[in-house]
Design an enzyme around this catalytic site. Structure first.
Site, PDB file in Angstrom:
ATOM      1  N   ASP A  44     -42.413  52.056 -66.857  1.00 11.26           N
ATOM      2  CA  ASP A  44     -43.131  50.420 -67.874  1.00 11.26           C
ATOM      3  C   ASP A  44     -41.662  49.932 -67.959  1.00 11.26           C
ATOM      4  O   ASP A  44     -41.518  48.320 -67.902  1.00 11.26           O
ATOM      5  CB  ASP A  44     -43.961  50.893 -68.516  1.00 11.26           C
ATOM      6  CG  ASP A  44     -43.969  52.128 -69.502  1.00 11.26           C
ATOM      7  OD1 ASP A  44     -42.360  52.613 -69.293  1.00 11.26           O
ATOM      8  OD2 ASP A  44     -44.146  52.045 -70.481  1.00 11.26           O
ATOM      9  N   SER A  75     -56.022  60.651 -93.211  1.00 13.13           N
ATOM     10  CA  SER A  75     -57.121  61.139 -91.303  1.00 13.13           C
ATOM     11  C   SER A  75     -57.751  62.615 -91.314  1.00 13.13           C
ATOM     12  O   SER A  75     -57.119  63.583 -92.639  1.00 13.13           O
ATOM     13  CB  SER A  75     -55.663  62.365 -90.901  1.00 13.13           C
ATOM     14  OG  SER A  75     -55.678  62.484 -89.380  1.00 13.13           O
ATOM     15  N   GLY A 133     -48.976  63.689 -74.770  1.00 15.23           N
ATOM     16  CA  GLY A 133     -48.499  62.861 -73.663  1.00 15.23           C
ATOM     17  C   GLY A 133     -49.460  62.335 -73.605  1.00 15.23           C
ATOM     18  O   GLY A 133     -49.755  61.775 -72.368  1.00 15.23           O
ATOM     19  N   LEU A 134     -51.200  62.612 -74.804  1.00 18.59           N
ATOM     20  CA  LEU A 134     -52.261  61.778 -73.927  1.00 18.59           C
ATOM     21  C   LEU A 134     -52.289  60.332 -74.982  1.00 18.59           C
ATOM     22  O   LEU A 134     -53.099  59.328 -75.366  1.00 18.59           O
ATOM     23  CB  LEU A 134     -53.519  62.453 -74.442  1.00 18.59           C
ATOM     24  CG  LEU A 134     -53.749  63.865 -73.609  1.00 18.59           C
ATOM     25  CD1 LEU A 134     -55.641  64.262 -73.455  1.00 18.59           C
ATOM     26  CD2 LEU A 134     -53.135  63.606 -71.868  1.00 18.59           C
ATOM     27  N   SER A 135     -50.748  60.179 -75.724  1.00 16.54           N
ATOM     28  CA  SER A 135     -50.724  58.667 -76.506  1.00 16.54           C
ATOM     29  C   SER A 135     -51.928  58.647 -77.975  1.00 16.54           C
ATOM     30  O   SER A 135     -52.567  57.160 -78.293  1.00 16.54           O
ATOM     31  CB  SER A 135     -51.112  57.219 -75.299  1.00 16.54           C
ATOM     32  OG  SER A 135     -49.784  56.861 -75.788  1.00 16.54           O
ATOM     33  N   SER A 136     -51.999  59.803 -78.714  1.00 13.18           N
ATOM     34  CA  SER A 136     -52.750  59.084 -79.578  1.00 13.18           C
ATOM     35  C   SER A 136     -52.578  58.049 -80.552  1.00 13.18           C
ATOM     36  O   SER A 136     -52.689  57.434 -80.764  1.00 13.18           O
ATOM     37  CB  SER A 136     -52.828  60.373 -80.685  1.00 13.18           C
ATOM     38  OG  SER A 136     -51.542  60.954 -80.924  1.00 13.18           O
ATOM     39  N   GLU A 169     -44.989  50.240 -82.433  1.00 13.04           N
ATOM     40  CA  GLU A 169     -44.632  51.528 -82.354  1.00 13.04           C
ATOM     41  C   GLU A 169     -42.560  50.585 -82.261  1.00 13.04           C
ATOM     42  O   GLU A 169     -41.829  51.896 -82.286  1.00 13.04           O
ATOM     43  CB  GLU A 169     -45.087  51.866 -80.983  1.00 13.04           C
ATOM     44  CG  GLU A 169     -44.777  53.342 -80.924  1.00 13.04           C
ATOM     45  CD  GLU A 169     -45.317  54.189 -80.032  1.00 13.04           C
ATOM     46  OE1 GLU A 169     -46.572  54.030 -80.542  1.00 13.04           O
ATOM     47  OE2 GLU A 169     -44.922  55.560 -79.668  1.00 13.04           O
ATOM     48  N   ASP A 181     -48.588  52.018 -73.075  1.00 13.12           N
ATOM     49  CA  ASP A 181     -49.937  52.673 -73.423  1.00 13.12           C
ATOM     50  C   ASP A 181     -50.706  52.224 -74.259  1.00 13.12           C
ATOM     51  O   ASP A 181     -52.020  52.730 -74.331  1.00 13.12           O
ATOM     52  CB  ASP A 181     -48.852  54.115 -74.049  1.00 13.12           C
ATOM     53  CG  ASP A 181     -48.072  55.155 -73.881  1.00 13.12           C
ATOM     54  OD1 ASP A 181     -48.237  55.725 -72.309  1.00 13.12           O
ATOM     55  OD2 ASP A 181     -47.429  55.384 -74.557  1.00 13.12           O
TER      56      ASP A 181
HETATM   57  C1  GLA Z   1     -44.725  57.539 -73.133  1.00 10.65           C
HETATM   58  C2  GLA Z   1     -43.909  55.600 -73.681  1.00 10.65           C
HETATM   59  C3  GLA Z   1     -44.591  54.801 -72.281  1.00 10.65           C
HETATM   60  C4  GLA Z   1     -44.053  55.113 -70.637  1.00 10.65           C
HETATM   61  C5  GLA Z   1     -44.125  57.019 -70.899  1.00 10.65           C
HETATM   62  C6  GLA Z   1     -43.514  57.840 -69.486  1.00 10.65           C
HETATM   63  O1  GLA Z   1     -45.329  57.703 -73.083  1.00 10.65           O
HETATM   64  O2  GLA Z   1     -44.916  55.599 -74.436  1.00 10.65           O
HETATM   65  O3  GLA Z   1     -44.243  53.821 -72.347  1.00 10.65           O
HETATM   66  O4  GLA Z   1     -42.402  55.053 -70.921  1.00 10.65           O
HETATM   67  O5  GLA Z   1     -43.749  57.710 -72.383  1.00 10.65           O
HETATM   68  O6  GLA Z   1     -44.398  56.935 -67.840  1.00 10.65           O
END
Ligand code: GLA
Length: 396
Positions: A44, A75, A133-136, A169, A181
């Site tokens: 990205d 929270s 790694g699930l982007s909380s 962010e 994300d």
């Molecule tokens: C993290 C970053 C994303 C992306 C991924 C790797 O999740 O926040 O922007 O770069 O790593 O694909």
């Protein structure tokens, strides 16, 4: 399998905590999903294509506007409470804000675009593992944006919310992430994955059939301690590789647009490390093209092969894997019924995903757990995720 606490119970807990913290009265509930990325690892921020899916887990927020400008954030999962005057929130987060830096960054960006003179009380809670790694973080940003938009009736488009979240962010919290994300969370759609062309950005949705393929998340439980420094280092390396290609080969706006032939031409100018980073980016663009084509023809085995190849490249050329992620994905690949596996998110620890034939995730999880435990003495976590809907208000 570790079952996620049921949504109803989570909403009950949120409501109860909200009233205990902030008193009785009406409040509204909102949700934004987390994401996994099928293919398109670390593309990205190099202007490439990515193919994430919003999952059926994420972050919920119980919210009520206030009559003054205070912002009070709580929270269910983290002890730290934040209570600030909205007018005093500066351009950058502060150590004492901790996790609340994400929603405060969205608040700050939102107020710059709209004349808002009221604060909010919020309790957040989630049904996804944090920092794995699930982007909380994207989910908490997007749910904040969705809630502010609804509360103050600003009628923002979903992509505006994604950009607001992304600015929080990068600008406020200071992580140099790409847009994947926040877009994956904000533009999620039930039964579809998002094919995001980050150079535009432009996007389209591609159907993903949960009856044909299960998504098994495998959590190594390894903390992603190096993720921030390692991530920023990769961003910088890609920028340098791009600069060298621009001067020595041809001037294209994004690293992901170059070809292997371009890289060969610049080989003398680049050291081995930069060459490998760039080779991952260029090769991953081929893998995403092949992965999208496979998905469009409902070939989940073909898609899985691209996940395997993507993992190999992130482990070797891009060097963002670790023993735990390599072992867990290898163990999954050795099981019958697995189409493919790779790390998800930035890497350096946290979760991997496996695409699995329907009904076989239980046996895969058992086998993988045995191999992983024998090697590391730790039982990994497993969860079956479904492709989820985008963000919105939750009706009760
Ligand atoms: C993290 C970053 C994303 C992306 C991924 C790797 O999740 O926040 O922007 O770069 O790593 O694909």
């Amino acid at each position: 399998m570790v079952p996620s606490p049921s949504r109803t119970r989570l909403l009950d807990d949120l409501t109860e905590r909200f009233h205990a913290e902030f008193g009785p009265g009406p409040m509204r509930l909102f949700f934004a999903p987390g994401r996994i990325n099928l293919v398109g690892a670390h593309l990205d921020y190099s202007g490439g294509d990515v193919m994430p899916m919003a999952v059926d887990r994420g972050i919920y927020a119980a919210v009520r506007p206030r009559d003054d400008q205070r912002i009070r954030l709580r929270s269910l999962d983290l002890p730290q409470k934040v209570d600030v005057d909205g007018a005093q929130v500066g351009a950058r987060t502060r150590p004492e804000y901790g996790w609340a830096g994400y929603p405060l960054g969205v608040w700050r960006g939102f107020c710059q675009g709209h004349a808002v003179h009221r604060g909010v009380d919020v309790v957040f809670g989630g049904d996804m593992p944090m920092a794995s790694g699930l982007s909380s973080s994207a989910a908490i940003e997007v749910v904040t944006g969705i809630a502010l938009d609804a509360l103050f009736d600003t009628r923002l488009e979903r992509q505006q919310i994604a950009l607001l979240a992304h600015r929080a962010e990068t600008g406020f919290v200071g992580v140099r992430c790409g847009i994947m994300d926040q877009f994956a969370s904000a533009l999620g759609r039930a039964g579809q994955v998002l094919l995001l062309h980050c150079a535009g950005p432009r996007w389209e949705h591609v159907p993903f059939d949960p009856e044909a393929c299960e998504v098994l998340v495998m959590d190594t439980l390894k903390p992603r301690a190096l993720a921030k420094t390692g991530f920023n280092e990769r961003v910088a390396q890609c920028a340098t590789a791009h600069e060298l290609l621009r001067t020595h080969v041809r001037d294209l706006p994004h690293l992901a647009q170059y070809t292997v032939a371009d890289l060969e031409q610049a080989r003398e100018a680049m050291d081995e490390l930069l060459f490998r980073r760039a080779r991952h980016v260029v090769g991953e663009m081929d893998r995403i093209r092949a992965g999208v084509a496979a998905l469009r023809r409902h070939d989940y085995r073909g898609l899985g092969q691209q996940l395997d190849a993507s993992h190999r490249s992130t482990a070797t050329d891009y060097a963002v894997s670790c023993d735990e992620l390599d072992v867990i994905t290898d163990a999954a690949r050795e099981c019958d019924g697995v189409f493919g596996a790779r790390l998800t998110g930035a890497g350096f620890g946290g979760c991997a995903i496996a695409l699995v034939e329907p009904g076989r995730s239980g046996e895969v999880a058992e086998r993988v757990a045995r191999v992983f435990e024998a090697r590391f003495g730790v039982a990994p976590g497993f969860d079956l995720l479904r492709v989820g809907d985008g963000p919105g208000e939750v009706a009760r």
